[in-house]
Design an enzyme around this catalytic site. Structure first.
Site, PDB file in Angstrom:
ATOM      1  N   LYS A  45       0.855  -1.190   0.000  1.00  0.00           N
ATOM      2  CA  LYS A  45       0.000   0.000   0.000  1.00  0.00           C
ATOM      3  C   LYS A  45       0.887   1.233   0.000  1.00  0.00           C
ATOM      4  CE  LYS A  45      -4.519   0.788   0.106  1.00  0.00           C
ATOM      5  NZ  LYS A  45      -5.533   0.006  -0.615  1.00  0.00           N
TER       6      LYS A  45
ATOM      7  N   GLY B 158     -21.209   6.390   3.172  1.00  0.00           N
ATOM      8  CA  GLY B 158     -20.296   6.738   2.089  1.00  0.00           C
ATOM      9  C   GLY B 158     -20.866   6.354   0.738  1.00  0.00           C
ATOM     10  N   VAL B 159     -21.265   7.353  -0.048  1.00  0.00           N
ATOM     11  CA  VAL B 159     -21.824   7.080  -1.370  1.00  0.00           C
ATOM     12  C   VAL B 159     -21.003   7.802  -2.439  1.00  0.00           C
ATOM     13  CG1 VAL B 159     -24.189   6.345  -0.926  1.00  0.00           C
ATOM     14  CG2 VAL B 159     -23.643   8.766  -0.746  1.00  0.00           C
ATOM     15  N   GLY B 160     -19.690   7.571  -2.371  1.00  0.00           N
ATOM     16  CA  GLY B 160     -18.793   8.017  -3.431  1.00  0.00           C
ATOM     17  C   GLY B 160     -18.904   7.045  -4.597  1.00  0.00           C
TER      18      GLY B 160
ATOM     19  N   VAL C  36     -17.713   3.891  -5.195  1.00  0.00           N
ATOM     20  CA  VAL C  36     -18.097   2.519  -4.870  1.00  0.00           C
ATOM     21  C   VAL C  36     -19.441   2.479  -4.168  1.00  0.00           C
ATOM     22  CG1 VAL C  36     -17.477   0.459  -3.545  1.00  0.00           C
ATOM     23  CG2 VAL C  36     -15.711   1.713  -4.787  1.00  0.00           C
TER      24      VAL C  36
END
Length: 352
Positions: free
Chosen positions: A80, A185-187, A189
């Protein structure tokens, strides 16, 4: 603090710090394990409160990538990268070109891809300086058309498949019609997951730190908007974390009412011991690195040249992996995270 004495150091093979004065780049790359192949993992850009917070994130995320690739039966290790900076105001071509140089200095031991705070544009800038980057070009889409190199559609599809398996195992339901799902979280993905759930007949409650993302889900999907702190205590069937990690902690766990936790976020548990608390509450937890592996599978297929149909079938295999985790957990009385870790280690040992 020494890296070797850090609580999240897990016999990592390599942890490298990179700095470029001209561009302002401050970054860390962690290579956890290369038993099965070169370390692959996304490049996250985040406004970390401290260097130690960034180190903790990269150590935990890289270990998760090792287990994610092993569970997904990919010829890849785990790594990462994190860039310390504001993803909204701190980006520049020079910064990502310098990051490309940093990745390239590792000679292919680490391959990077998009993550929170980065996307296709940033991968393309890095690709100007290194070939050890994925997600910078065009790909064949599941429907036969073309799409860019963003792996998030595969991530969302894999989570959707895994959520269905979790719902069937915990709630005994074969369909999602009327299922109540709270999405944090509704970015990219999270919204794609919400879209698939809506098409399957689910009812949606959403929250996000970006108001525009919430508005889009409300206007286009008929979702109900809720406050960021209210998302945990909703009387729903599934809680789907699709934002940043460590969101299941002693405080949020106390409020949590959903019998299923299945979402796309990495490192959802603030502490590994919380898996036992979830189990005691009767909550079925889909281990994050098992259910969100669609993105890494997508990136792997970009490198190996597999077809869209092969990629889709491999992503759908996430369902079978989770089913095995749930059944073994039920039979042995161990947490789903303990079983997932054990399965990943079994595959790593076989690789050695």
């Amino acid at each position: 603090m020494s890296v070797f004495s850090h609580v999240d150091f897990d016999h990592h093979e390599q942890v490298v710090y990179g700095h470029d004065k001209a561009s302002g780049l401050k970054a860390i790359i962690a290579i956890h394990d290369t038993t099965l192949g070169p370390a692959l993992g996304g490049c996250r850009m985040w406004r970390y409160a401290s260097d130690d917070e960034a180190l903790r994130d990269v150590l935990r995320l890289s270990r998760g990538m090792t287990y994610k690739s092993a569970l997904a039966q990919l010829p890849l290790g785990g790594g990462k990268a994190v860039i310390i900076g504001d993803p909204h105001s701190g980006k520049s071509a020079a910064l990502f070109q310098a990051m490309g140089d940093f990745v390239d200095s590792l000679g292919g031991r680490y391959i990077t891809a998009a993550d929170s705070g980065t996307g296709v544009a940033e991968m393309q800038m890095m690709a100007e300086r290194t070939r050890h980057v994925a997600g910078a070009g065009q790909r064949e889409a599941f429907d036969g058309g073309l799409r860019n190199g963003d792996p998030s559609p595969s991530t969302a599809y894999g989570v959707f498949i895994g959520l269905q398996v979790a719902v069937k195992h915990r709630l005994g339901r074969d369909d999602l019609k009327g299922l109540k799902v709270a999405i944090q979280g509704v970015g990219q993905v999270g919204f794609d997951l919400a879209r698939q759930l809506k098409a399957a007949g689910a009812e949606l409650w959403v929250t996000d730190i970006v108001e525009a993302n919430v508005r889009r889900a409300v206007e286009q999907l008929g979702a109900t908007a809720v406050g960021q702190n209210d998302i945990y205590g909703l009387d729903v069937d599934v809680f789907a974390p699709c934002a940043m990690g460590a969101i299941i902690n002693p405080q949020t766990l106390e409020a949590l009412r959903a019998p299923v936790v299945a979402g796309a976020a990495n490192n959802q548990l603030a502490d590994a011991q919380l898996a036992e608390e979830l189990q005691r509450k009767g909550c079925l937890y889909a281990p994050d690195y098992a259910i969100n592996a669609g993105g890494i599978i997508d990136v792997c297929y970009e490198r190996t040249g597999g077809t869209a149909a092969q990629l889709k079938a491999h992503v759908e295999g996430i369902g079978a992996t989770l089913e095995e985790i749930f059944l073994r957990s039920q039979a042995e009385g161990a947490t789903t995270t303990a079983i997932a870790d054990r399965m990943a280690r079994e595959r790593l040992r076989a690789g050695r």
